[in-house]
Design an enzyme around this catalytic site. Sequence first.
Site, mmCIF file in Angstrom:
data_model
loop_
_atom_site.group_PDB
_atom_site.id
_atom_site.type_symbol
_atom_site.label_atom_id
_atom_site.label_comp_id
_atom_site.label_asym_id
_atom_site.label_seq_id
_atom_site.Cartn_x
_atom_site.Cartn_y
_atom_site.Cartn_z
ATOM 1 N N HIS A 141 37.226 31.099 34.692
ATOM 2 C CA HIS A 141 37.716 29.693 34.640
ATOM 3 C C HIS A 141 37.973 29.219 33.080
ATOM 4 C CE1 HIS A 141 37.667 28.529 38.841
ATOM 5 N NE2 HIS A 141 36.664 29.582 39.130
ATOM 6 N N LYS A 159 44.197 33.125 37.668
ATOM 7 C CA LYS A 159 43.891 31.774 37.536
ATOM 8 C C LYS A 159 45.014 31.112 36.414
ATOM 9 C CE LYS A 159 39.462 31.473 39.518
ATOM 10 N NZ LYS A 159 38.389 32.541 39.494
ATOM 11 N N SER A 205 31.767 27.645 38.474
ATOM 12 C CA SER A 205 33.194 27.222 39.126
ATOM 13 C C SER A 205 32.456 25.904 40.072
ATOM 14 C CB SER A 205 33.592 28.285 39.835
ATOM 15 O OG SER A 205 32.724 28.645 40.909
HETATM 16 C C1 LIG Z 1 37.943 33.890 40.320
HETATM 17 C C2 LIG Z 1 36.921 34.434 39.694
HETATM 18 C C3 LIG Z 1 36.747 35.842 39.644
HETATM 19 C C4 LIG Z 1 37.593 36.743 40.493
HETATM 20 O O1 LIG Z 1 38.942 36.870 40.037
HETATM 21 P P1 LIG Z 1 40.006 37.650 40.975
HETATM 22 O O2 LIG Z 1 40.831 38.234 40.039
HETATM 23 O O3 LIG Z 1 40.633 36.785 41.837
HETATM 24 O O4 LIG Z 1 39.368 38.778 41.665
HETATM 25 C C5 LIG Z 1 35.431 36.586 39.176
HETATM 26 N N1 LIG Z 1 34.646 35.950 38.495
HETATM 27 C C6 LIG Z 1 35.005 34.332 38.385
HETATM 28 C C7 LIG Z 1 34.070 33.724 37.504
HETATM 29 C C8 LIG Z 1 35.746 33.856 38.895
HETATM 30 O O5 LIG Z 1 36.135 32.338 38.920
#
Ligand SMILES: *Cc1c(COP(=O)(O)O)cnc(C)c1O
Length: 396
Positions: free
Chosen positions: A212, A243, A184
């Site tokens: 992502h 997301k 990220s």
């Molecule tokens: C955003 C993210 C998470 C967390 O996701 P949530 O559903 O908001 O808990 C976990 N792993 C990665 C790689 C992320 O980018």
Amino acid sequence: MSPIPEFIDGLKTKLDSLSNAGLYKHERSLTGAQQVLVYAGGKNLLNFCSNNYLGLANNDQVIAAAKAALDQFGFGMASVRFIAGTQTQHIALEDKLTSFLSTQATILFPSCFDANGGLFEAIFDENDAIISDSLNHASIIDGIRLCKAQRFRYQNRDLADLEIQLQAASNAKNVVIVTDGVFSMDGYLAPLAGICDLAEKYGAMVMVDDSHATGFIGTGGAGTPTYCGVENRIDILSGTLGKALGGASGGFISSRHPEIVQMLRQKARPYLFSNSVPPSVVAGTIAALDLIRSTPELAIKVRENARHFRALMVEEGFDLLPGEHAIVPVMFSSEHIAVSMAKALFDRGIYAVAFSYPVVPMGKARIRIQLSASHTFDEIRECVNAFVDAREELSV
Ligand SMILES: *Cc1c(COP(=O)(O)O)cnc(C)c1O
């Protein structure tokens, strides 16, 4: 005498030192929905820092589906899944994700953080080994900590180091390689083909967290495994509903081995001991998946937007980390410049965030821009112009 006042004083000192080091996180309240045009901090802003990759967070059809579910399925479940917290649509969403990802079975969690937090302990033990990329998400790091398996770590995306760790783990019964599909902070994709080749050579499994990527990377938005042509070689996939898939909340584990998912339903603690995903979120996410299926233009648009922004920024002489992902890191020579640039962008109506040490390595400060399918080329031009103006104002 009570130690509590001293403890609270200690917290205050730590908070002050966070502030002094510029590491204190301030929150901006948006006055409305998550979308490109937001109002925050007393200003209209073009938002370039959300994970709303497909623009579905405020989509009419997604909202309509969520509203209808409030009427049909109620507000909350007030139960975990295995007691009274499973509705027909929870199963429908799990099945839909399974078909979307071309896996065999899927289990929902309250978040992807919980999915990763519950996964490892539920299926691996002290006889096993987990080999994790050094830049994996915090939830993977925490999930591995909760598990008794031996731990190994390889340098970010470094296949040679991964092979060294596979050799070091050779006495373990089962070995699993764990990686983010997209990192990220950099927008770099994991080298999944090489990882799968090494996994095959050493008899290891592969787990990918595609938070992502799910919904907009790879064929049909099925994520980095299809992008890298290894969809049949990934053993475990995790992802978020928070997301690209509408951005509400919730996460999942999906697998080509139904037994893994079955065991998680029996043993994964965040699944057993935390509330079900709310009905309106389930229905909204189902609508988001339908939209992604019926509107492949969305994934094409976010890709085009990323390419367009990258091209304009390179033309203007900015230093970007290379790639194609909608995460576009704009690099600066110092932490101070990155922070001042983000402030100058804000003054010009562009909402973007600077990241500096310790979130990224020392000397690698950056502003992370994230494109969405909802951005227009005009808005992207405005963002680039703001970068150019801000650079002139700060004479960097
Ligand atoms: C955003 C993210 C998470 C967390 O996701 P949530 O559903 O908001 O808990 C976990 N792993 C990665 C790689 C992320 O980018």
